[in-house]
Structure formats: structure tokens, C-alpha cells
Design a protein around this motif. Structure first.
Motif, PDB file in Angstrom:
ATOM      1  N   ASP A   1      -5.837   2.985 -10.885  1.00  0.00           N
ATOM      2  CA  ASP A   1      -4.837   2.052 -11.262  1.00  0.00           C
ATOM      3  C   ASP A   1      -4.062   1.325 -10.246  1.00  0.00           C
ATOM      4  N   ALA A   2      -3.707   2.138  -9.286  1.00  0.00           N
ATOM      5  CA  ALA A   2      -3.264   1.743  -7.862  1.00  0.00           C
ATOM      6  C   ALA A   2      -3.846   0.614  -6.997  1.00  0.00           C
TER       7      ALA A   2
ATOM      8  N   GLN B   1       0.838  -1.251  -0.167  1.00  0.00           N
ATOM      9  CA  GLN B   1       0.007  -0.039   0.138  1.00  0.00           C
ATOM     10  C   GLN B   1       0.872   1.278  -0.131  1.00  0.00           C
ATOM     11  N   ASP B   2       1.966   1.069   0.811  1.00  0.00           N
ATOM     12  CA  ASP B   2       2.823   2.383   0.864  1.00  0.00           C
ATOM     13  C   ASP B   2       3.631   2.777  -0.530  1.00  0.00           C
ATOM     14  N   ALA B   3       3.796   1.721  -1.188  1.00  0.00           N
ATOM     15  CA  ALA B   3       4.523   1.703  -2.563  1.00  0.00           C
ATOM     16  C   ALA B   3       3.495   2.436  -3.547  1.00  0.00           C
ATOM     17  N   VAL B   4       2.286   1.892  -3.572  1.00  0.00           N
ATOM     18  CA  VAL B   4       1.378   2.404  -4.406  1.00  0.00           C
ATOM     19  C   VAL B   4       0.989   3.772  -4.188  1.00  0.00           C
ATOM     20  N   ASP B   5       0.761   3.987  -2.997  1.00  0.00           N
ATOM     21  CA  ASP B   5       0.408   5.382  -2.612  1.00  0.00           C
ATOM     22  C   ASP B   5       1.636   6.348  -2.887  1.00  0.00           C
TER      23      ASP B   5
ATOM     24  N   ARG C   1       3.191  10.895  -6.538  1.00  0.00           N
ATOM     25  CA  ARG C   1       4.264  11.442  -7.283  1.00  0.00           C
ATOM     26  C   ARG C   1       3.685  11.467  -8.674  1.00  0.00           C
ATOM     27  N   GLY C   2       2.528  11.191  -9.008  1.00  0.00           N
ATOM     28  CA  GLY C   2       1.630  11.315 -10.261  1.00  0.00           C
ATOM     29  C   GLY C   2       2.028  10.187 -11.296  1.00  0.00           C
ATOM     30  N   ARG C   3       2.829   8.974 -10.739  1.00  0.00           N
ATOM     31  CA  ARG C   3       3.133   7.794 -11.662  1.00  0.00           C
ATOM     32  C   ARG C   3       1.854   7.271 -12.044  1.00  0.00           C
TER      33      ARG C   3
END
Length: 167
Positions: free
Chosen positions: A50-51, A34-38, A43-45
Motif C-alpha cells: 500500500d505504501a 519515502q521517509d513518511a511512508v516508511d 508503525r504498522g499503519r
């Protein structure tokens, strides 16, 4: 010195398969994913939608692999009741942690590591009051569980508000 007794070839084969599966797997907590997708969203990636889809896909695949690994372990170890109890506890934990998109089954009581004791028996107002004491990781756990369960707008809104304040 007497030689060590040899295990039967079938047990060696099963043991080797389980060992290989363990060595080729990666264990990440739901919070870490969750931290990684957040972070990617911040960062607008990627978009939030999608996340959430990516997280749901990863958690579903992880649950499937965990189930298969547990089945292999039960085969290797045999019918020992202690192993089955541990495996069942692991299955329940994986199911509870399910993830975004409602992929997990609902279990009647939160695991001991859940940040709010007796969660399923609390009202939305009681849960909302307890959110003040939680870290962002714990808030995400509550949000995930709420989305998979009752999906009360007041609780989800309060979780999002607390997470925004913590950012």
C-alpha cells in the motif's frame, strides 16, 4: 518620480495564474515522501505494498503538476532559450526521481545529486561495494533508481540489507 510602466493585461493574467499555482502547490522531495511512508509501514499503519502504491500515485501526480507549471512558466516568459534549458533540466530531474512502481523514464546518466557517480556504467558488484558509504536516504535513492532501471536482485537485496542494518 516617474510612474512604473504597466505590463499588458495578458501578461498580468498569466503572471497571476502562475503565481497562484506556485502558492497553491507543495514541494516535497521523494526522500521526504519515502521517509513518511516508511514510517507508516514501520508503525504498522499500512502495508509495504500500500505504501509503494501511495508513493507511486503521489509522485505521478507531482510530475504531472510540475509539467503543467513548467508549461505555464514557458508561456509567461516566452521563448527564452535559458528558461527552456532550465525547464528541460527540471523535467529530466523529475523523471529520474520518478518513484516506486516504475513511473519515471530512464535517463542515461544520474543527476549530479545522485549518491553514486557514474551509476549507469557500474556493475552490480561495483554498486554493492559503494553502498557501505551511503546514508539511509541515499540508499533509498539507489533502490528507487535500481527498481526503475535494471532491477538487479543483487543490488536491491544489498540496498535492503543496508537499510535494515541502519534501522
Amino acid at each position: 518620480m516617474s510612474p512604473q510602466p504597466r505590463k499588458p493585461a495578458a501578461a498580468d493574467d498569466l503572471s497571476a495564474r502562475v503565481r497562484e499555482r506556485l502558492l497553491s502547490s507543495v514541494t516535497l522531495t521523494t526522500d521526504r515522501l519515502q521517509d513518511a511512508v516508511d514510517d507508516a509501514v514501520r508503525r504498522g499503519r499500512m502495508t509495504r505494498k500500500d505504501a509503494e502504491e501511495l508513493l507511486a500515485t503521489l509522485l505521478t501526480a507531482g510530475r504531472s503538476q510540475t509539467e503543467q507549471l513548467l508549461a505555464d512558466l514557458e508561456t509567461v516568459i516566452g521563448g527564452r532559450s535559458a528558461v527552456r534549458r532550465v525547464a528541460e533540466r527540471a523535467r529530466r530531474t523529475v523523471a529520474v526521481r520518478g518513484g516506486a512502481g516504475g513511473g519515471g523514464r530512464r535517463v542515461s546518466s544520474a543527476p549530479a545529486s545522485f549518491p553514486i557517480a557514474g551509476y549507469d556504467d557500474l556493475t552490480a558488484a561495483e554498486i554493492t561495494r559503494r553502498l557501505r558509504e551511503l546514508t539511509p536516504a541515499q540508499l533509498r535513492k539507489v533502490g528507487d533508481r535500481e527498481r526503475r532501471g535494471a532491477a538487479r536482485k543483487s543490488v536491491l537485496g544489498a540496498v535492503e540489507k543496508r537499510l535494515a542494518a541502519a534501522s
